[in-house]
Scaffold this active site. Structure first.
Site, PDB file in Angstrom:
ATOM      1  N   LYS A 104      40.243  43.342  16.421  1.00 45.83           N
ATOM      2  CA  LYS A 104      39.062  43.163  17.272  1.00 45.83           C
ATOM      3  C   LYS A 104      39.378  42.142  18.358  1.00 45.83           C
ATOM      4  O   LYS A 104      39.971  41.107  18.090  1.00 45.83           O
ATOM      5  CB  LYS A 104      37.892  42.679  16.409  1.00 45.83           C
ATOM      6  CG  LYS A 104      36.575  42.552  17.167  1.00 45.83           C
ATOM      7  CD  LYS A 104      35.456  42.109  16.223  1.00 45.83           C
ATOM      8  CE  LYS A 104      34.107  42.054  16.917  1.00 45.83           C
ATOM      9  NZ  LYS A 104      33.015  41.644  16.007  1.00 45.83           N
ATOM     10  N   SER A 155      29.003  44.668  16.065  1.00 45.53           N
ATOM     11  CA  SER A 155      29.794  44.561  17.265  1.00 45.53           C
ATOM     12  C   SER A 155      31.231  45.069  17.105  1.00 45.53           C
ATOM     13  O   SER A 155      31.870  45.394  18.104  1.00 45.53           O
ATOM     14  CB  SER A 155      29.827  43.099  17.716  1.00 45.53           C
ATOM     15  OG  SER A 155      30.541  42.307  16.785  1.00 45.53           O
ATOM     16  N   SER A 197      28.256  42.694  11.822  1.00 50.88           N
ATOM     17  CA  SER A 197      29.169  43.320  12.780  1.00 50.88           C
ATOM     18  C   SER A 197      30.405  43.999  12.180  1.00 50.88           C
ATOM     19  O   SER A 197      31.095  44.740  12.873  1.00 50.88           O
ATOM     20  CB  SER A 197      29.626  42.286  13.817  1.00 50.88           C
ATOM     21  OG  SER A 197      28.606  42.058  14.752  1.00 50.88           O
TER      22      SER A 197
END
Lengths: 484, 487
Positions: B78, B153, B177
């Site tokens: 990420k 996210s 997330s």
């Protein structure tokens, strides 16, 4: 007079840079100097994703200071973020402490002239320093070497009654910091910085007036001058019916006046909240106890003791206690010789005088205080005269040898043998019949001439008091003789 | 050879037994990225050094060196984790050009264990969002239905794994997330206990809530990854010194004498599809020996406001460092402005609207005069939640809960309505507020072929219970065999 109607109330915030090798939240060097942006890393630059890790040494130093300031040490104090934007504040917040400071409710005892005063210390909390902005006409530059340097902010209660008291308090805090070796107290390099809060009120009133903060005073003299100016300004405001605005002012030392920097309305809302990146600082009794053991006798305690125990004047005691190593030197000298007055004189006159001339420091001395004590002992036991002592002292200064060694090596023992002294006197008298005549005609001054000659004959070693006594005897005897 | 269908063990085995080389693994997945990333937009930066790193792994293997537990496993990271020499943007224009010279501890440990980093995966800007629609690199799509969001996210991470262009990812979870995108994309997503995984090098959103964790297809792979990245880190004072068990070696689907809590408040007004998913999971867990107890904790209904106050407050401070002075975005003409306007220009143009909204919310919540009513009250309730959960876990081993109110929603469906978007975090934020570990495990596909999962929430440092429970579900249902069409 206005000053009889009004009284000032002053409180000080002193920022002391703690003398740790590395910064408070990273391992960069915290030393002063270094090339621009040389002592920096991602953490003190506030780079994304970096986290602060508390330097344990900083806590030790702060706890030590807290104890020396007679504070209560919080066993689970918190770091908080103080949020504001400034180019030299890389994270956009300063890690500080807010509602749970490490040290609180202390006090400082200090002297104003020879009167002992006491002021409460509301709190002393840890925080990181910001960087430094350098502006010129066309651009601004930022140096982050100082970003993350550990500071202890020491906040006094609003209890100081005069500019003089304020500056003496500040000096005492500096002395305590230097005594405990937590801060070098260097005002020029900024390792000690001072902000003053001051308000005035009519005498007899119990509420405080509107306060004004004066920022960044970098000498004790400026603290006094700035406060004097500001107090007069405030009194002038009040006597002319004007209101005092709560604001921050800067002191301009060239114009000797304070000037408005920002008012309360423009004051920032720092939005303090506990820093979630750091745990609470947990401290146990053992750690506090360990630090307590390292606290030396503090300057004001020394002065009080030396005045009563050694009968020193306040001036002398204060001068000797001003620096810890000077005080230590004095105390150790006394420990050896048991003559505080002589020790004080030797240190203040000979040692400090010579150090001053040579621009040296006590730590550069080649001989230990015990040797100075030994020298004083030699005088006190009449083994050497004061004059010889000064010669020996010169040699000690150069070589660091013990005074007894020097005395023996150069055969400088004081001559106290009655027979030897009588012989020398006889020789001198025999060689100067004319002067004897002069003496007998009443020219007393000649006495000095004889003493000089005799001392010279003895290479300065004869006990001058003995010389004086025997000489008088012999001269007087001689007088009697001629009368016969 | 379909490397993208393998689990971590198979990859490592194939590598060690010289069935294929690390170089082939990287080439294979880079090719898949090339073929598929246009459809999903999950990977935002390719690691140009990936092949070279694979060669090093091959060299070590040739020398007979022992390889780490994740040897050869291709990951995307990420874009919240800093990677030395590899652009790290938090998917924000603010950091469009930021190349860190340090690597996040979790990523460093992953690489040390032999994992291969293919690149950086998309996410919502600064990890703020539940749909991956706020990334400055554009929206990321869900491979199960390209018209839908992958969740957020960590949407890029989830999308990449579901599409088989990587086998694992490190995500971050501040309010769901990791778990919600795992739910939307049919994956296992583990948010560990707060303090398990170092946050050093993870670009902070809300420091007291942020936690990195693995996203994988299989429970075993999740355990293996977590035990690799977890553990005390001297660069993060909030990491725990608790020892890290070898979960992967002891996973068991035997749930006899395990009591599973059913949190009453989570089951009110549940979407029928979600309720059905829970029922399936319940049945599976029961077959594995689990018993159920109903538990109640009324305060969990308040977690969304508590969460959004705490998270935005911390964010408003964490994001203050993005000022355009030392790194990152500096707006055109900003240099001519005074310092105040310089900040305003850079931050207005550098941040997207959701990030600006959260900074403003947080700034407000911390302001003098409002602090007590908002931030302090939220913290008080948070402590209360923590106490109540401690009691709750005396009655059960873990809690079974929904992950999200629905399956993946349409792109654009909620982005205009922040409050509606925030409701997505209804079931996930509580574990962040309390610091509890929680895992998402996929259970079924709905009638539109969209994955649905369930969430298991455990007490602090009891990740093992979640891996065991998750494995019981996985073993029975074998969701990992389902694949989105076209990938």
């Amino acid at each position: 007079m206005a000053s009889e109607i009004f009284e000032p109330i002053i409180g000080l915030e002193i920022h002391a840079q703690l003398l740790t090798e590395s910064k408070i939240f990273c391992s960069c060097s915290a030393q002063f100097g270094g090339g621009d942006n040389e002592n920096i890393c991602p953490v003190c630059m506030g780079m994304p994703g970096t986290l602060p890790v508390l330097n344990e040494k900083v806590v030790e130093f702060a706890v030590k200071t807290g104890i020396a300031l007679n504070c209560t040490i919080c066993k689970d104090s918190l770091f908080a973020r103080k949020n504001y934007f400034y180019p030299d504040l890389p994270k956009g917040y300063q890690i500080s402490q807010y509602d749970r400071p490490l040290c609180s409710d202390g006090c400082v005892e200090f002297f104003v002239d020879d009167e002992l005063k006491r002021v409460r210390v509301t709190r002393a909390h840890l925080e990181e320093d910001a960087g430094k902005s350098i502006h010129d006409a066309s651009s601004s530059l930022v140096n982050l070497n100082r970003s993350g340097v550990p500071l202890l902010e020491i906040v006094s209660a609003p209890e100081l009654k005069s500019p003089r008291e304020a500056s003496e308090y500040a000096k005492e805090v500096r002395r305590i910091l230097r005594y405990t070796h937590v801060c070098d107290g260097n005002l020029e390099e900024g390792s000690l910085r001072c902000d003053c809060n001051v308000s005035v009120r009519r005498k007899g009133e119990s509420t405080l007036g509107t306060k004004v903060e004066i920022k960044n005073l970098n000498s004790f003299r400026f603290i006094e001058k700035a406060l004097n100016y500001e107090i007069e300004r405030q009194i002038d405001c009040l006597t002319h019916g004007r209101k005092i605005i709560q604001e921050t002012r800067l002191y301009d030392s060239e114009k000797n006046r304070t000037e408005s920097m920002r008012s309360k309305e423009e004051a920032q809302d720092y939005r303090y909240f506990p820093d979630p990146d750091l745990l609470c600082i947990s401290i146990d009794d053992d750690q506090i106890g360990a630090q307590r053991k390292t606290i030396p006798e503090l300057p004001s305690q020394r002065i009080v003791r030396w005045r009563s125990q050694f009968d020193l004047s306040h001036m002398d005691a204060a001068l000797l206690a001003d620096e810890r190593d000077r005080g230590d030197y004095f105390q150790e000298t006394v420990n050896r010789c048991g003559n505080p007055k002589a020790a004080a004189n030797w240190i203040m006159v000979e040692v400090m005088g010579k150090l001053n001339d040579e621009k040296k420091d006590l730590k550069d001395l080649k001989f230990a205080p015990s040797l100075l004590g030994e020298l004083i002992q030699l005088i006190d036991s009449k083994r050497i005269s004061g004059r010889i002592a000064k010669d020996i002292f010169k040699k000690m200064w150069e070589t660091g040898e013990s005074p007894t060694q020097i005395m023996e090596k150069f055969q400088l023992n004081q001559l106290t043998d009655d027979t030897q002294i009588r012989e020398m006197i006889q020789r001198v008298l025999f060689a100067h019949p004319t002067e004897i005549e002069e003496y007998r005609r009443g020219k007393i001054k000649v006495l000095g001439f004889f003493v000089g000659r005799i001392m010279k004959e003895s290479k300065g070693l004869a006990d001058p008091q003995m010389v004086q006594k025997i000489l008088m005897e012999q001269l007087d005897e001689g007088t009697k003789g001629t009368c016969e | 050879m379909s490397l993208h269908l393998m689990d971590f063990f198979e990859i490592r085995n194939g590598l060690v037994s010289k069935e294929f080389r690390a170089r082939e693994i990287v080439s294979y997945f880079l090719k898949r990225i090339e073929d598929h990333n246009d459809q999903i937009n999950a990977v935002v930066t390719i690691n140009e050094n990936a092949l070279r790193q694979a060669d090093q792994l091959d060299l070590r293997l040739a020398r007979g060196e022992r390889l780490g537990p994740l040897a050869g496993v291709p990951f995307v990271i990420k874009d919240i984790f800093c990677t030395e020499g590899l652009r790290t943007t938090a998917c924000s224009k603010m950091l469009h050009n930021f190349v860190p010279h340090y690597t996040a501890t979790a990523v460093h440990r992953l690489i040390s264990a032999g994992a291969l980093v293919l690149g950086k995966s998309s996410c919502d800007e600064f990890a703020m969002g539940s749909s991956n629609e706020t990334s400055c690199f554009g929206i990321c799509r869900n491979p199960w239905d390209l018209s839908r969001v992958p969740g957020g996210s960590s949407g890029g991470s989830a999308s990449a794994i579901a599409a088989g262009i990587a086998l694992g990812s490190l995500g971050t979870d501040t309010g769901g997330s990791i778990r919600q995108p795992a739910h939307f994309c049919g994956l296992v997503g583990m948010k560990p206990t707060y303090g398990r995984v170092s946050r050093f090098g993870m670009i902070a959103y809300a420091s007291s809530l942020d936690q990195g964790g693995p996203m994988t297809k299989r429970v075993h792979d999740s355990a293996l990854t977590l035990e690799t990245i977890a553990g005390f880190d001297s660069s993060d004072s909030t990491t725990s010194k608790q020892s890290v068990p070898r979960w992967s070696a002891s996973i068991s689907s035997d749930l006899r004498s395990t009591k599973v809590g059913i949190l009453k408040e989570f089951f009110e007004d549940l979407d029928p599809e979600t309720a059905e998913t829970i029922e399936i999971a319940k049945k599976v867990l029961q077959e594995a020996g689990a018993q159920f107890v109903e538990v109640s904790l009324p305060l969990v209904k308040k977690t969304i406001p508590i969460y959004y106050i705490v998270a935005t407050s911390e964010a408003s401070s964490n994001l203050a460092r993005y000022d355009g002075i030392r790194f990152g975005f500096r707006a055109q003409g900003a240099d001519e402005l005074n310092i105040e306007d310089f900040y305003i220009r850079n931050r207005t143009l550098g941040f997207g609207s959701e990030v600006r909204r959260r900074i403003m919310l947080g700034t407000f919540a911390l302001s003098s005069g409002y602090y007590n009513a908002y931030y302090e009250k939220a913290c008080r309730l948070r402590r209360l939640l923590q106490e109540q959960f401690r009691e709750l876990f005396c009655r059960c081993e873990f809690v079974l809960a929904p992950v999200s109110p629905t399956a993946a929603f349409q792109i654009g469906q909620k982005i205009q309505d922040p409050l509606e978007m925030y409701q997505n975090d209804l079931f996930t934020t509580v574990s962040n507020l309390v610091g509890l570990p929680a895992i998402t495990v996929p259970v079924k596909l709905n009638q539109y072929g969209l994955p649905l999962g369930v969430q298991l929430i455990g007490p602090h440092f009891e990740e093992k219970r979640l891996f065991d429970g998750g494995f019981a579900i996985e073993e029975k249902i074998q969701f990992y065999k389902s694949r989105p069409n076209g990938f």
